[in-house]
Design an enzyme around this catalytic site. Structure first.
Site, PDB file in Angstrom:
ATOM      1  N   ILE A  39       0.898  -1.163   0.000  1.00  0.00           N
ATOM      2  CA  ILE A  39       0.000   0.000   0.000  1.00  0.00           C
ATOM      3  C   ILE A  39       0.936   1.212   0.000  1.00  0.00           C
ATOM      4  O   ILE A  39       1.926   1.257   0.740  1.00  0.00           O
ATOM      5  CB  ILE A  39      -0.930  -0.033   1.240  1.00  0.00           C
ATOM      6  CG1 ILE A  39      -1.893   1.157   1.272  1.00  0.00           C
ATOM      7  CG2 ILE A  39      -0.169  -0.079   2.544  1.00  0.00           C
ATOM      8  CD1 ILE A  39      -2.919   1.065   2.424  1.00  0.00           C
ATOM      9  N   SER A  40       0.641   2.202  -0.853  1.00  0.00           N
ATOM     10  CA  SER A  40       1.541   3.351  -0.997  1.00  0.00           C
ATOM     11  C   SER A  40       1.610   4.177   0.282  1.00  0.00           C
ATOM     12  O   SER A  40       0.683   4.194   1.087  1.00  0.00           O
ATOM     13  CB  SER A  40       1.077   4.267  -2.128  1.00  0.00           C
ATOM     14  OG  SER A  40       0.966   3.569  -3.333  1.00  0.00           O
ATOM     15  N   GLN A  41       2.708   4.908   0.389  1.00  0.00           N
ATOM     16  CA  GLN A  41       2.905   5.905   1.449  1.00  0.00           C
ATOM     17  C   GLN A  41       1.721   6.901   1.386  1.00  0.00           C
ATOM     18  O   GLN A  41       1.287   7.281   0.301  1.00  0.00           O
ATOM     19  CB  GLN A  41       4.212   6.614   1.106  1.00  0.00           C
ATOM     20  CG  GLN A  41       4.624   7.755   1.948  1.00  0.00           C
ATOM     21  CD  GLN A  41       5.806   8.484   1.277  1.00  0.00           C
ATOM     22  OE1 GLN A  41       6.161   8.196   0.130  1.00  0.00           O
ATOM     23  NE2 GLN A  41       6.384   9.408   2.000  1.00  0.00           N
TER      24      GLN A  41
END
Ligand code: SAH
Length: 235
Positions: free
Chosen positions: A83-85
């Site tokens: 999951i992206s930053q």
């Protein structure tokens, strides 16, 4: 105050978020994330910031990472994916420039978090995930959390979702080496494709469909998991 709330929740090892007092603590941590990591770095669109304050990111990560859900980095979500930053989610969502009621396509559902953020902004979200187990988990999670304006499809997003085109925005959250042409064809005039492009070194790009062609803008260097499927084979 916030510190006490924070140490309380981390001390109890990530409450499940179902008790009202836990919800309030998570909301305070989320507000701090939005302020310190996202608004502070220049994301200004209040609709985006407000959606990020609402969506319970800790419920989109595996339980063992819940306590880190609001930290300034990506997290594993299984099957070697991430999951992206939070900042990158905020930036990409702002770059899309979509509004309530718009149709948006996402390629790379992953946990479903980015889709939930767009749904919280009132968009009609169509999202494609190539890994069936992640797609199944995201579908169940989005339904359980009440994001009914999201449709998840299992498959290769390379060819987009032609039956629902055109889209006001298309967001790709895995990196191909070249921009998939079918996605450009599914943009409405004035619509935007936000996409990381490259292999080891990637650029986040925004491609805008104009009445007479496309314009392309490089935003910042990024690091996403590679886009799988047809794009790896196409010449
Ligand atoms: N947006 C996600 C994070 C995505 S990680 C979130 O909010 O959690 C990138 C995802 O893209 C992975 O789940 C990966 O399986 C998926 N993916 C990679 N190639 C794809 C393709 N060709 N079509 C659809 N999904 C793809």
């Amino acid at each position: 105050m916030i510190w006490l709330a924070l140490s309380g929740i981390l001390g109890s090892c990530g409450g499940n978020g179902h008790r009202p007092q836990d919800d309030a603590r998570w909301a305070a941590i989320r507000a701090a994330m939005v302020q310190n990591q996202i608004a502070a770095r220049g994301v200004r669109d209040e609709r985006v910031l407000s959606a990020l304050r609402q969506v319970p990111r800790h419920l989109f990560v595996p339980e063992e990472f819940q306590a880190q859900a609001y930290e300034d980095h990506p997290l594993p979500i299984g099957e070697g994916q991430t999951i992206s930053q939070p900042y990158i989610v905020g930036l990409m969502t702002e770059l899309l420039q979509v509004k309530a009621g718009d149709k948006v396509l996402e390629v790379g559902t992953g946990s479903g978090y980015q889709a939930a953020v767009l749904a919280a902004m009132g968009c009609q979200v169509f999202t494609i995930e190539i890994r069936p187990a992640l797609a199944a988990q995201a579908t169940e999670r989005l339904k359980r959390l009440g994001y009914f304006n999201v449709q998840v499809r299992v498959g290769d997003g390379y060819r987009g979702w032609p039956e629902e085109a055109p889209f006001a925005g298309i967001i790709v959250t895995a990196a191909p080496e070249r921009i998939p042409q079918p996605l450009l064809q599914q943009l409405a005039v004035g619509g935007r494709l936000v996409i990381p492009v490259g292999s080891f070194y990637q650029q986040l790009k925004v491609v805008t469909k104009q009445p007479d062609g496309f314009t392309e803008q490089d935003v910042i260097p990024v690091r996403f998991v590679p886009m799988a499927g047809e794009v790896e084979r196409a010449p």
